[in-house]
Design an enzyme around this catalytic site. Structure first.
Site, short mmCIF file in Angstrom:
data_model
loop_
_atom_site.label_atom_id
_atom_site.label_comp_id
_atom_site.label_asym_id
_atom_site.label_seq_id
_atom_site.Cartn_x
_atom_site.Cartn_y
_atom_site.Cartn_z
N HIS A 70 0.87 -1.13 -0.12
CA HIS A 70 0.01 0.02 -0.02
C HIS A 70 0.90 1.24 0.01
CE1 HIS A 70 -3.60 -2.44 0.25
NE2 HIS A 70 -3.15 -2.79 1.62
N HIS A 181 -1.05 -9.54 9.09
CA HIS A 181 -1.47 -9.10 10.18
C HIS A 181 -1.86 -9.99 11.30
CE1 HIS A 181 -3.34 -5.17 7.89
NE2 HIS A 181 -1.91 -5.57 7.72
#
Ligand SMILES: [Fe+2]
Ligand SMILES: [Fe+2]
Length: 282
Positions: A70, A181
């Site tokens: 990102h 994550h």
């Protein structure tokens, strides 16, 4: 005195920012941390980073920011990527991509530390070059007097992250994985003297699917109908790892996982999330 490096997993949205703000200063004091490295690719509204948020987490105690797929979601960060020595983009993007492929920062105790990040290629959407060759390229450019080197391998597949750990074993002091994550239970010092963990987990809301609202993601997965994947708010934790490094040899002495609970808040966004124009949604 060993060098203590604390690395933090992907900071996700406002809940991630809040838990870092609340807990990082205490962790730095408690563990006498010399350097804090954080992956902040999800810090702005869950995707991307802005200059404003870069400066905010620097003020919270983060010394160096790494990124991932990102990296360019918020165009606002581009001038900072060019100008600041405290933020790196993945080293295996195009040579024309904005930002630096590694940085060297000096701790308060005077130890130079090189930091870089890489993107995995397995199950990753952003096209990138061979991360193993890119790691070699970076290490060949790091000045010889820099003994301590840290790599963030931002990848989906555990296999690729574990392989990178072995590829860099003895050449980096610390190799940590990010992007999935979810914290992994494999923190260890490899035979060549590199501290390794295949994923730090995120700093963000764990009552979620990887930081996004669980109801939305489950609905999408059970209906195939697109849903807005808003940032979640429940069970906020800061996750990372603390490594002790011999500053003279660059070898790791230990690595332990760090996981602390944050305070709860129902607010997933604030004004900082809206700042900074986006290249793309998501
Ligand atoms: Fe990512
Ligand atoms: Fe992420």
């Amino acid at each position: 005195m060993p060098l203590r490096i604390l690395c933090l997993g992907d900071i996700v949205g406002r809940p991630g920012r809040q838990v870092v703000h609340q807990r990082l200063p205490g962790l730095i004091r408690q563990h006498q941390v010399d350097l804090v490295i954080a992956n902040a690719e999800n810090i702005a509204g869950g995707s991307g980073i802005t200059a404003n948020l870069f400066h905010k987490i620097r003020a919270y105690g983060v010394d160096v920011v790494t990124l991932g797929d990102h990296v360019y979601k918020k165009a606002d960060i581009l001038p900072t990527l060019q100008a600041s020595e405290r933020i790196v983009r993945p080293a295996n993007l195009s040579s024309n991509a904005a930002g630096r492929t590694f940085t060297v920062v000096t701790t308060n105790s005077g130890v130079p530390v090189a930091v870089f990040c890489l993107l995995g290629r397995i199950f990753m959407n952003l096209p990138s070059d061979d991360p193993f060759a890119a790691a070699d390229r970076v290490l060949s450019q790091v000045p010889k007097n820099v003994r301590v080197c840290v790599c963030d391998i931002h990848a989906e597949a555990s296999s690729e992250k574990v392989a990178m750990g072995h590829w860099l074993d003895g050449r980096c002091s610390l190799i940590f994985g990010t992007h999935t994550h979810i914290p992994t239970a494999d923190a260890k010092v490899l035979p060549g003297g590199s501290a390794f963990i295949s994923d730090l987990g995120m700093c963000g809301p764990y009552d979620s699917v990887l930081g996004r609202r669980k109801d939305r993601v489950v609905k999408y997965m059970t209906t195939n109908m697109p849903q807005p994947f808003d940032v979640a708010t429940g069970d906020v934790r800061l996750c990372g790892a603390l490594a002790e490094i011999d500053p003279d040899t660059g070898k790791a002495l230990s690595i332990q996982r760090i996981e602390v609970q944050g305070e709860s808040s129902d607010q997933a966004y604030d004004a900082d999330d809206a700042k900074g124009n986006s290249y793309a949604a998501g």
